[in-house]
Scaffold this motif. Structure first.
Motif, mmCIF file in Angstrom:
data_model
loop_
_atom_site.group_PDB
_atom_site.id
_atom_site.type_symbol
_atom_site.label_atom_id
_atom_site.label_comp_id
_atom_site.label_asym_id
_atom_site.label_seq_id
_atom_site.Cartn_x
_atom_site.Cartn_y
_atom_site.Cartn_z
ATOM 1 N N UNK A 1 0.761 -1.369 -0.010
ATOM 2 C CA UNK A 1 0.132 0.101 -0.136
ATOM 3 C C UNK A 1 0.929 1.186 -0.147
ATOM 4 N N UNK A 2 1.918 1.266 0.936
ATOM 5 C CA UNK A 2 2.873 2.492 0.820
ATOM 6 C C UNK A 2 3.345 2.462 -0.629
ATOM 7 N N UNK A 3 3.814 1.554 -1.173
ATOM 8 C CA UNK A 3 4.310 1.739 -2.564
ATOM 9 C C UNK A 3 3.189 1.961 -3.470
ATOM 10 N N UNK A 4 2.310 1.333 -3.285
ATOM 11 C CA UNK A 4 1.229 1.796 -4.395
ATOM 12 C C UNK A 4 0.992 3.354 -4.426
ATOM 13 N N UNK A 5 0.672 3.944 -3.109
ATOM 14 C CA UNK A 5 0.575 5.287 -2.958
ATOM 15 C C UNK A 5 1.597 6.244 -3.424
ATOM 16 N N UNK B 1 9.794 6.682 -12.998
ATOM 17 C CA UNK B 1 11.054 5.802 -12.374
ATOM 18 C C UNK B 1 10.919 5.310 -10.935
ATOM 19 N N UNK B 2 9.395 5.148 -10.832
ATOM 20 C CA UNK B 2 9.383 4.465 -9.597
ATOM 21 C C UNK B 2 9.704 3.143 -9.466
ATOM 22 N N UNK B 3 10.583 2.622 -8.341
ATOM 23 C CA UNK B 3 11.149 1.337 -8.566
ATOM 24 C C UNK B 3 11.104 0.606 -7.302
ATOM 25 N N UNK B 4 9.862 -0.034 -6.796
ATOM 26 C CA UNK B 4 9.851 -0.247 -5.558
ATOM 27 C C UNK B 4 9.951 -2.016 -5.459
ATOM 28 N N UNK B 5 9.646 -2.572 -4.150
ATOM 29 C CA UNK B 5 9.816 -3.862 -4.317
ATOM 30 C C UNK B 5 8.456 -4.615 -5.111
ATOM 31 N N UNK B 6 7.450 -4.093 -4.950
ATOM 32 C CA UNK B 6 6.017 -4.663 -5.554
ATOM 33 C C UNK B 6 5.529 -3.933 -6.712
ATOM 34 N N UNK B 7 5.933 -2.550 -6.608
ATOM 35 C CA UNK B 7 5.514 -1.825 -8.040
ATOM 36 C C UNK B 7 6.491 -1.335 -8.645
ATOM 37 N N UNK B 8 6.460 -1.270 -9.795
ATOM 38 C CA UNK B 8 7.556 -0.435 -10.735
ATOM 39 C C UNK B 8 6.866 0.114 -11.719
ATOM 40 N N UNK B 9 7.147 1.572 -12.064
ATOM 41 C CA UNK B 9 6.361 2.106 -13.000
ATOM 42 C C UNK B 9 7.351 3.273 -13.451
#
Lengths: 446, 446
Positions: free
Chosen positions: B156-160, B194-202
């Motif tokens: 959820x943190x990553x998605x936001x 360039x969002x590069x999280x563990x669960x979500x990248x975009x």
């Protein structure tokens, strides 16, 4: 296979692009709405105008990514076509609304839910152009790399079946709404989808009832063996990009054959050929408008177009060596021959032979993605008639250079001619997209 | 921490549920629209009525799954709230529109795109209730198993952050639309996410300009340490479910503290407490309506409610042993004591002491998810005033038993009282949701 349109009427789709039109600098034209991309009042007015003309559908060829340079061009795609379509669904009554939704980068449950909600809300006017996303830039928006073509098509088959299974999971007649007995829904008609593919799994059910057309028909776009195969299995409509009548007939035949291989009738797939136009009171007026749009482009782009035009007829030319406002010098004309790699080359040869200036040849749209007519409404109608009566296609997916007046001109000038010639319906056949297209009702997986 | 609402006005959200109301059998009431779920004209009329009453927002607590048995209940959720909201955005002018979109089962690119398009189209009236999906049935619709709570919150943190980064990627002022110079957008103000999280990248960018409020404010729902922590970091609004003023104050204090830990002001988070009501010209009329709704339930359900009611006051009772139309016999009353596990038990005790029949105690909504007032408009207003002036909450997320007349009654009877008492605004403060809520402008990640 004999393809005939005798006794039939053509189907027309309006490509919405991003609200501006097929020429990405037409937003600068006097009278054009520069803010068409974000101006929903404007977008709704275009949808209403298309409905006034009895267009069968508005089509949105979406890609979930920024796909062109916006420094001086308008975007290729809408902010979000389904949001616009919700507005159109409310503010129009008959016109179909067909949007691309990626089979690669959307969850079937979400796709099924949003499309069916729109279908119910619009009274059965939604279509799904189920397209696998083939651009690296799109994949990166979803945190993956571009998948192999084979995988993407496998995913597309699964996505369509998963979505259709979800659509069918809330059975026809399941909504009871009997205040007296208290029965809201007949749950014996609701079942799990339990779709269990390699790429997509979804349990369901999706609690949304059937629309008047059951569920949205599937559209397919893009050629190739795999595309045609997929269309034969699922599609009620196909957006095709033939450049010549011969190409179109080949594509249409292939679609009919594919449909039959899948136990369907070729008549159940309607092919719509892409077609662009600029309408003027005279051909010269139409050309002048296209010259104007060309002049909006940076010089470098015009230089590239001239070079590209040369390649189409096997000439090496540069904008520095020729005067683009003049016809090609005779010594160059003598060296031309159509480049067999490009189906548009014959058209270029024809215009060179006519002695048009290089700029006017370009203004005729010979480098555009679809065939272009720059001319009067009669010339546009003649083009459509010729293709249609030859059996090349079931209809057209038309792209005005600019929607702001292009839709109005088509509706007020071209459509009456087509109707007079018996080529286009005078009113909608029914309230649903399937009825207007003349394709069968379907609910769930076939 | 001192919580005070002195000099402030309360914020009101209308929970849309699925178009029917908080009582899932109220669709059977005379006058109720049995087809509210699919009837968009009806839904729009409710949204307009709420706007007439100057409600700050309509709220949709969505879950992408069928979550209740529809054999005699209306659905808990809309077909697709964002589709309804697109219609509301077009057909209302000021009211905010806040929807839940899962942070677990949506791609950030798709969430960012749809929500921002709606925000632009509505002139800055959209809010995103960013909620992690915690039901196994939801996970199965997306082909996964339910993830551990820890993982869901990390996602959820990553998605936001991924969504907010995409929102900010098309910089403020990037839309130029200068027909004269030909500059469509200033691409120096557009950047990759360039969002590069563990669960979500975009990667982005998302080519949608800022709305008048920049971007949708974030809402959070559900308590617990992790929820409060997340709210402190991101939320402008919180949907809370306290049952008592004391509970509400604890929750609100925790939110303020969490905001401050994250370098924000507690005032930047507005807490909205869930509240249900049935309005009658007299309390008896309101109760009679709730008895009617209870009578729509199958007998087994009433039996379960009686048993549950007993447990709330440490009694073992069965519908077979008592007459529910009578007060509890005195020998049973003497055995009652409030069950400490249930915050609603004190209210049950109070009603037993008053000598109400078992059915009437239930009709007062003591087993409902939120506090319930069944009574006159004045009683409803009194309840809201008491909570608000005590500093328990910034406002309420109200759930009428049935929207079909519940919204109208609230708007025409309760709101004028609140306005007269100086507790509720008389008009919208501005055109955007942020302005109306009194929370700061934000663009991109904070």
């Amino acid at each position: 296979m004999t393809l005939s349109n005798e006794g039939k009427k053509m189907i027309l789709a309006l490509q919405f692009v991003s609200g501006y039109g097929g020429e990405f600098r037409s937003w600068r034209l006097p009278g054009a709405s520069a803010d068409a991309y974000t101006n929903m009042d404007y977008q709704v007015s275009i949808a209403k105008k298309a409905e006034e003309g009895k267009f069968h559908m508005i089509f949105s060829a979406d890609t979930p990514a920024l796909t062109n340079d916006l420094s001086n061009q308008s975007p290729m795609h809408q902010m979000d076509p389904l949001v616009s379509f919700a507005a159109f669904a409310r503010e129009t009554n008959n016109i179909g609304l067909v949007s691309t939704v990626s089979t690669t980068h959307s969850y079937p449950y979400n796709t099924a839910r949003t499309m069916k909600t729109l279908d119910v809300m619009s009274g059965g006017r939604i279509g799904w152009n189920a397209v696998s996303s083939s651009m690296g830039g799109v994949a990166e928006n979803f945190g993956t790399r571009m998948l192999p073509r084979e995988t993407r098509y496998d995913m597309a088959y699964e996505a369509i079946e998963a979505v259709q299974t979800l659509w069918g999971s809330f059975g026809e007649g399941a909504m009871v709404l009997n205040k007296k007995t208290g029965e809201y829904a007949d749950m014996s008609k609701v079942s799990y989808a339990n779709y269990n593919g390699e790429y997509f799994k979804t349990k369901g059910p999706l609690p949304i009832p059937a629309s008047p057309q059951g569920q949205p028909p599937i559209f397919q776009a893009g050629g190739g063996e795999k595309g045609i195969e997929m269309a034969g299995k699922y599609a009620s409509g196909v957006y095709a990009n033939p450049y010549t009548i011969a190409d179109a007939k080949m594509h249409r035949s292939a679609l009919h054959e594919s449909a039959e291989r899948h136990g369907r009738s070729g008549e159940d797939i309607k092919m719509l050929a892409g077609f662009m136009f600029t309408i003027g009171d005279t051909e010269e007026e139409a050309l002048e408008r296209r010259r104007q749009i060309m002049d909006y482009a940076p010089e470098m782009e015009t230089a590239q177009r001239v070079q590209y035009l040369g390649m189409m007829v096997n000439l090496r030319i540069s904008i520095n060596d020729i005067n683009i406002n003049q016809p090609l010098p005779q010594e160059l004309v003598r060296q031309t021959s159509p480049n067999m790699m490009d189906p548009r080359a014959e058209r270029v040869m024809e215009l060179i032979q006519k002695g048009l200036s290089v700029k006017d040849i370009l203004a005729h749209g010979v480098i555009n993605y679809h065939p272009v007519v720059a001319g009067t409404a009669v010339q546009v109608a003649d083009f459509l008639e010729k293709w249609f009566t030859s059996g090349a296609t079931d209809g057209f997916s038309i792209v005005p250079d600019s929607l702001h007046d292009g839709v109005e001109k088509f509706v007020e000038q071209v459509i009456p001619i087509l109707q007079e010639r018996g080529l286009f319906h005078k009113d909608y056949e029914g309230p649903t997209l399937r009825e207007n297209m003349g394709v069968p009702y379907q609910y769930g997986v076939r």
